[in-house]
Design a protein around this motif. Structure first.
Motif, PDB file in Angstrom:
ATOM      1  N   LEU A   1       1.146  -1.223   0.098  1.00 42.65           N
ATOM      2  CA  LEU A   1      -0.105   0.300  -0.171  1.00 42.65           C
ATOM      3  C   LEU A   1       1.031   1.356   0.004  1.00 42.65           C
ATOM      4  O   LEU A   1       0.566   2.383  -0.775  1.00 42.65           O
ATOM      5  CB  LEU A   1      -0.499  -0.193   1.502  1.00 42.65           C
TER       6      LEU A   1
ATOM      7  N   ARG B   1      -4.673  -4.441  -1.370  1.00 38.13           N
ATOM      8  CA  ARG B   1      -6.020  -4.664  -0.337  1.00 38.13           C
ATOM      9  C   ARG B   1      -5.778  -5.696   0.480  1.00 38.13           C
ATOM     10  O   ARG B   1      -5.695  -5.736   1.561  1.00 38.13           O
ATOM     11  CB  ARG B   1      -7.361  -3.404  -0.614  1.00 38.13           C
TER      12      ARG B   1
ATOM     13  N   TRP C   1     -10.566   2.031  -0.029  1.00 40.67           N
ATOM     14  CA  TRP C   1      -9.242   2.603  -0.260  1.00 40.67           C
ATOM     15  C   TRP C   1      -9.361   4.192  -0.621  1.00 40.67           C
ATOM     16  O   TRP C   1      -9.541   4.096  -2.010  1.00 40.67           O
ATOM     17  CB  TRP C   1      -8.343   1.895  -1.560  1.00 40.67           C
TER      18      TRP C   1
END
Ligand code: ASP
Ligand code: MG
Length: 219
Positions: free
Chosen positions: A155, A205, A215
């Motif tokens: 991420l 994710r 997100w």
């Protein structure tokens, strides 16, 4: 010059030989004429070992202190990688998630990225430095260190790449492609030949936490 973000996971930097191989690859990318941002995970099993230490000290340790502890794993990797790259003759500098402007909510151990303000990363790149960023961590608006959930370095890389307008974001792994699940855990996971950016974001994710999370695009 293009900006390239490369993320290296824990098994890619599990020992010093592998860390040096990563350093070489980063240096080659730099010498090919790119601005390079590297996001690293903690070495090998470090995060699990730190969590184990915490459990042994107190089975009911609070999530703030857990985040203070486990964010250290990525700091070890970033500093060592920066040293290895510098020793190979390329200027490098490492930054924590906080220093890199990864702003999150307050939810310790499963924080969501709210904004990315990579001013120091941009400035370091402008000075010609390879910039190493500790994955998996950020800072909340009340300036607490947060972590993004297990596997969260992906991420960090994707969010930084978006915020920097990077030409390229590589998620480097010792697995030979992107699978529907971790092939070391799920034997019948299927390798995907192509996937869209949205699918890649969904994969990143899902890889980070079993809890469902949304997100938000970095502002
Ligand atoms: N070191 C963290 C973990 O093991 C983050 C990561 O690997 O991306 O979950
Ligand atoms: Mg890890």
């Amino acid at each position: 010059m293009g900006v390239v973000v490369q993320k290296y996971g824990g098994s890619s930097v599990a020992d010093l030989d592998r860390l040096r191989r990563v350093a070489e690859r980063v240096v080659n990318t730099r010498r090919a004429g790119n601005d390079v941002v590297v996001v690293v995970s903690a070495m090998g099993n470090t995060t699990n070992e730190l969590l184990d230490l915490a459990r042994r000290v107190s089975p009911s340790a609070g999530r703030r202190e857990i985040d203070m502890l486990i964010s250290v794993g990525e700091r070890i990797s970033m500093a060592l990688l920066s040293m290895a790259i510098t020793a190979m003759g390329e200027p490098a500098i490492s930054f924590t998630g906080s220093q890199s402007g990864i702003i999150t909510d307050e939810s310790h151990s499963a924080a969501r990225i709210l904004a990315v303000r990579p001013d120091r990363v941009r400035a370091a790149l402008a000075e010609g430095k390879i910039t190493i960023v500790a994955g998996f961590q950020g800072v909340s608006r009340d300036r607490e260190v947060t972590t993004l959930g297990r596997g969260g370095s992906d991420l960090t890389a994707v969010a930084l790449a978006a915020a920097l307008g990077a030409d390229w974001c590589e998620i480097c792994s010792d697995v030979d492609g992107v699978y529907t699940a971790d092939p070391r855990v799920v034997p019948d996971a299927i390798r995907l030949d192509t996937l869209s950016l949205d699918e890649a974001l969904a994969q990143a994710r899902n890889g980070t936490s079993s809890a469902s999370r949304s997100w938000p695009r970095p502002r």
